[in-house]
Design an enzyme around this catalytic site. Structure first.
Site, short mmCIF file in Angstrom:
data_model
loop_
_atom_site.label_atom_id
_atom_site.label_comp_id
_atom_site.label_asym_id
_atom_site.label_seq_id
_atom_site.Cartn_x
_atom_site.Cartn_y
_atom_site.Cartn_z
N HIS A 1 -65.40 -32.12 -38.37
CA HIS A 1 -65.76 -33.06 -39.43
C HIS A 1 -67.11 -33.67 -39.07
O HIS A 1 -67.31 -34.09 -37.92
CB HIS A 1 -64.76 -34.21 -39.50
CG HIS A 1 -63.38 -33.83 -39.92
ND1 HIS A 1 -62.93 -33.99 -41.21
CD2 HIS A 1 -62.33 -33.33 -39.23
CE1 HIS A 1 -61.66 -33.60 -41.30
NE2 HIS A 1 -61.27 -33.20 -40.10
N ASP B 1 -65.90 -32.20 -47.67
CA ASP B 1 -64.46 -32.47 -47.65
C ASP B 1 -64.00 -32.90 -49.05
O ASP B 1 -64.67 -33.67 -49.73
CB ASP B 1 -64.15 -33.58 -46.64
CG ASP B 1 -62.68 -33.62 -46.26
OD1 ASP B 1 -62.36 -33.34 -45.09
OD2 ASP B 1 -61.84 -33.93 -47.14
N GLY C 1 -53.35 -34.91 -34.83
CA GLY C 1 -53.30 -35.18 -36.27
C GLY C 1 -53.96 -34.13 -37.13
O GLY C 1 -54.36 -34.39 -38.26
N GLN C 2 -54.09 -32.91 -36.60
CA GLN C 2 -54.72 -31.83 -37.38
C GLN C 2 -53.82 -31.38 -38.53
O GLN C 2 -52.64 -31.08 -38.31
CB GLN C 2 -55.02 -30.64 -36.45
CG GLN C 2 -55.81 -29.53 -37.12
CD GLN C 2 -56.07 -28.36 -36.18
OE1 GLN C 2 -55.61 -28.34 -35.02
NE2 GLN C 2 -56.80 -27.38 -36.66
N HIS D 1 -62.09 -26.87 -37.28
CA HIS D 1 -63.19 -27.41 -38.06
C HIS D 1 -63.74 -28.67 -37.41
O HIS D 1 -63.00 -29.43 -36.79
CB HIS D 1 -62.76 -27.71 -39.51
CG HIS D 1 -61.50 -28.52 -39.62
ND1 HIS D 1 -60.25 -27.98 -39.45
CD2 HIS D 1 -61.32 -29.84 -39.87
CE1 HIS D 1 -59.34 -28.93 -39.62
NE2 HIS D 1 -59.96 -30.07 -39.86
#
Ligand code: 5GP
Ligand code: ZN
Length: 115
Positions: free
Chosen positions: A101, A30, A92-93, A99
């Site tokens: 995390h 990230d 909250g994407q 994906h």
């Protein structure tokens, strides 16, 4: 998806710090990590979120879930790790390409603080 940022990363048009790649998935660190180890596992297939996944994607999603602990261990997270999948506005994407995390190292607080 032409201008999807993770599709562009998957196509090699935008550089990333790669953790793993095969013909179906890509994992990369990230850009704005929240812990000492923070990388994402994404399908190369553009799926906006889990809301867009169907039965036909079950093998791909299963593969990703089974790959997560292997990659986490390779990245030094032998004691465990957190997986987060934000889904849609309500989750909250921010990047609308599915994906996972994978987060760990240091101290990971409880995910939800109560009271
Ligand atoms: P979301 O909030 O959608 O679950 O997470 C999106 C994540 O993508 C964020 O943690 C953000 O730091 C990361 N991100 C956004 N753009 C890029 C990029 O261009 N490269 C990398 N490596 N990560 C990105
Ligand atoms: Zn995409």
């Amino acid at each position: 998806m032409g201008d999807c940022i993770f599709c562009r990363i998957a196509r090699g048009e935008i550089p990333c710090s790669k953790v793993y790649e095969d013909d179906e998935v890509l994992a990369f660190h990230d850009i704005n990590p929240v812990a000492p180890v923070h990388f994402m596992l994404v399908p190369k297939l553009h799926l906006a979120s889990l809301l867009d996944a169907g039965e036909e994607h079950a093998p791909l999603l299963g593969k990703m879930l089974l790959l997560a602990p292997k990659l986490a261990q390779e990245q030094g997270l032998e004691n465990g790790f957190r997986t987060v999948i934000n889904t849609g506005k309500g989750g909250g994407q921010e990047v609308l390409h599915l994906h996972i995390h994978i987060i760990g190292g240091g101290s990971i607080p409880p995910m939800v603080r109560r009271g």
